[in-house]
Design an enzyme around this catalytic site. Sequence first.
Site, PDB file in Angstrom:
ATOM      1  N   CYS A 247      -5.012  12.927  13.281  1.00 36.36           N
ATOM      2  CA  CYS A 247      -5.742  11.677  13.048  1.00 36.36           C
ATOM      3  C   CYS A 247      -5.630  10.832  14.301  1.00 36.36           C
ATOM      4  CB  CYS A 247      -5.223  10.948  11.820  1.00 36.36           C
ATOM      5  SG  CYS A 247      -3.705  10.090  12.107  1.00 36.36           S
TER       6      CYS A 247
ATOM      7  N   LYS B 152       0.831  -1.211   0.000  1.00 34.94           N
ATOM      8  CA  LYS B 152       0.000   0.000   0.000  1.00 34.94           C
ATOM      9  C   LYS B 152       0.862   1.256   0.000  1.00 34.94           C
ATOM     10  CE  LYS B 152      -1.758   1.508   4.107  1.00 34.94           C
ATOM     11  NZ  LYS B 152      -1.492   2.906   4.470  1.00 34.94           N
ATOM     12  N   ASN B 153       1.825   1.324   0.922  1.00 26.99           N
ATOM     13  CA  ASN B 153       2.564   2.575   1.100  1.00 26.99           C
ATOM     14  C   ASN B 153       3.603   2.830   0.003  1.00 26.99           C
ATOM     15  OD1 ASN B 153       0.983   3.152   3.247  1.00 26.99           O
ATOM     16  ND2 ASN B 153       2.520   2.655   4.817  1.00 26.99           N
TER      17      ASN B 153
HETATM   18  N1  EPU Z   1       6.277  14.702  11.124  1.00 27.23           N
HETATM   19  C1  EPU Z   1       6.429  16.032  11.435  1.00 27.23           C
HETATM   20  N2  EPU Z   1       6.368  16.940  10.402  1.00 27.23           N
HETATM   21  C2  EPU Z   1       6.179  16.581   9.112  1.00 27.23           C
HETATM   22  C3  EPU Z   1       6.025  15.210   8.816  1.00 27.23           C
HETATM   23  C4  EPU Z   1       6.078  14.286   9.846  1.00 27.23           C
HETATM   24  O1  EPU Z   1       6.608  16.420  12.585  1.00 27.23           O
HETATM   25  O2  EPU Z   1       6.127  17.468   8.233  1.00 27.23           O
HETATM   26  C5  EPU Z   1       6.352  13.692  12.209  1.00 27.23           C
HETATM   27  C6  EPU Z   1       5.080  12.866  12.360  1.00 27.23           C
HETATM   28  O3  EPU Z   1       4.123  13.520  13.151  1.00 27.23           O
HETATM   29  C7  EPU Z   1       5.616  11.597  12.988  1.00 27.23           C
HETATM   30  C8  EPU Z   1       6.998  11.446  12.321  1.00 27.23           C
HETATM   31  O4  EPU Z   1       7.321  12.726  11.820  1.00 27.23           O
HETATM   32  O5  EPU Z   1       5.791  11.782  14.365  1.00 27.23           O
HETATM   33  C9  EPU Z   1       7.067  10.437  11.193  1.00 27.23           C
HETATM   34  O6  EPU Z   1       5.957  10.624  10.329  1.00 27.23           O
HETATM   35  P1  EPU Z   1       6.020  10.359   8.764  1.00 27.23           P
HETATM   36  O7  EPU Z   1       5.873  11.666   8.056  1.00 27.23           O
HETATM   37  O8  EPU Z   1       7.206   9.536   8.424  1.00 27.23           O
HETATM   38  O9  EPU Z   1       4.700   9.532   8.538  1.00 27.23           O
HETATM   39  P2  EPU Z   1       3.815   9.553   7.234  1.00 27.23           P
HETATM   40  O10 EPU Z   1       4.684   9.794   6.054  1.00 27.23           O
HETATM   41  O11 EPU Z   1       2.639  10.420   7.434  1.00 27.23           O
HETATM   42  C10 EPU Z   1       4.095   7.005   6.664  1.00 27.23           C
HETATM   43  C11 EPU Z   1       3.178   5.835   6.454  1.00 27.23           C
HETATM   44  C12 EPU Z   1       2.563   5.428   7.791  1.00 27.23           C
HETATM   45  C13 EPU Z   1       3.702   5.053   8.743  1.00 27.23           C
HETATM   46  C14 EPU Z   1       4.669   6.234   8.875  1.00 27.23           C
HETATM   47  C15 EPU Z   1       5.897   5.922   9.727  1.00 27.23           C
HETATM   48  C16 EPU Z   1       2.414   6.189   4.182  1.00 27.23           C
HETATM   49  C17 EPU Z   1       1.304   6.534   3.256  1.00 27.23           C
HETATM   50  N3  EPU Z   1       2.145   6.213   5.496  1.00 27.23           N
HETATM   51  O12 EPU Z   1       3.285   8.055   7.196  1.00 27.23           O
HETATM   52  O13 EPU Z   1       1.763   4.281   7.545  1.00 27.23           O
HETATM   53  O14 EPU Z   1       3.190   4.730  10.011  1.00 27.23           O
HETATM   54  O15 EPU Z   1       5.136   6.643   7.563  1.00 27.23           O
HETATM   55  O16 EPU Z   1       6.588   4.850   9.199  1.00 27.23           O
HETATM   56  O17 EPU Z   1       3.514   5.870   3.748  1.00 27.23           O
HETATM   57  C18 EPU Z   1      -0.005   2.769   7.915  1.00 27.23           C
HETATM   58  O18 EPU Z   1       0.270   2.234   6.822  1.00 27.23           O
HETATM   59  O19 EPU Z   1      -0.799   2.237   8.741  1.00 27.23           O
HETATM   60  C19 EPU Z   1       0.609   4.041   8.268  1.00 27.23           C
HETATM   61  C20 EPU Z   1       0.121   4.841   9.217  1.00 27.23           C
END
Ligand code: EPU
Length: 420
Positions: free
Chosen positions: A116, A22-23
């Site tokens: 969320c 998915k990701n």
């Molecule tokens: N964060 C910030 N600022 C930003 C972006 C992120 O502070 O601009 C923080 C977030 O709040 C979090 C940390 O950085 O504490 C890491 O978040 P990240 O941005 O890496 O998460 P994401 O990209 O929103 C993806 C996956 C998630 C997975 C996370 C961590 C996708 C579509 N989603 O989310 O997947 O948990 O990385 O590995 O790739 C899932 O599949 O169930 C899922 C939640």
Amino acid sequence: MDAIRIRGGKPLRGQVRVSGAKNAALPILCATLLSDGASLLRNVPALRDIDTTAALLRFLGRDCTVDAPEVRVAAGSDVRPEAPYELVKQMRASVLVLGPLLARFGRARVSLPGGCAIGARPIDQHLKGLEAMGASIQLQRGYVLAECARLHGAEICFDLPTVTGTENLMMAAALAKGRTTLVNAAREPEVEELGCVLNKMGAHIEGAGTDVIHIVGRDELEPFDHAILADRIEAGTFMVAIAATGGDALVEGAPLEHLEPVVVKLRRAGIIVEREGSAVRIAAPKRARATDITTAPHPGFPTDMQAQFMVLMCTGEGESVITETIFENRFMHVPELARMGADIEVRGNTAIVKGVRGLSGASVMATDLRASASLVIAGLVASEGETEVRRVYHLDRGYEHIERKLAGLGGDVERVQAGG
Ligand code: EPU
């Protein structure tokens, strides 16, 4: 509303096949915005998040056909560079259209995702990066309004590694003028996979999958044909389910090379994990050994496997400490597991799990995909009573036909109509 009903207590046996990730599929679908012409994605899982992304691409004016496991995306007639709240609230990953839209069309209006169930999840790192590349960004009435003449390359250092942040900036930089360097980038395999697709499209990207990524932008990019890699989190979920039920089964197509931290912890818990051809065999003793985990960005233990691993520890021997460092609210499964007889104490971002001899079935629900998966595993473990996991739409976002796949492993699992 659908629920998953489970009569547990049976060790899982047989074989299950892993679907596409998915990701990885979500950012790659968004990358189709970077070119005209028809792109073809293969090995795409049949999931609600894929349908939501397809709906978003259509809203943006693309011609998108989902016929799982294939998705075709071609340029439509008109472009509307806008991701509305209605779609973004269903799936935060919709923010992945921001970079491509801005780089390709010079403007984008994308709803802010908001918090969320698992945490606040800001997108400040995405926005700072795009600003460094020359975009002007305003926040207005819940929307990000971004504009630029043409993005230019920049040196960007993330304050923390972010998966979708890294992906958004890689896509933007692929059409920017000049060279972009991303420092402290996310190293997840899905980031590497996106780099591979962008290179197929004609971009010059080096280092995707490491913490420093170099991107030389191009004036135009080509459509692509790509088969999505296997889903390491789905594979890990099945591996833990087999282990937690004391089973012995094969997970076909599990990408072991991307599952190192999970494999190490499973082995430490006394589970046999061995490669058998293109499959991984999981064989478990009656009770796993208590094993501590701390989630961390890749290549650390994935936060997306924390809830599932906790279930394995619930009936393990001894006390384990589970620490969540990525999201501030990712223990929502704990009160539900407690209702099934687990002994877990939460202190801040740490859960102390004391292994009990068994779990019992109950009606449970969670407001997050991985928490829901953990409750399904708990239902399979529960040797007394029946478990009904409600709010199945969370599971349908990220697990393809989970009830059929678990039934194929001998689990007594079915989808039923429930009260809500
Ligand atoms: N964060 C910030 N600022 C930003 C972006 C992120 O502070 O601009 C923080 C977030 O709040 C979090 C940390 O950085 O504490 C890491 O978040 P990240 O941005 O890496 O998460 P994401 O990209 O929103 C993806 C996956 C998630 C997975 C996370 C961590 C996708 C579509 N989603 O989310 O997947 O948990 O990385 O590995 O790739 C899932 O599949 O169930 C899922 C939640």
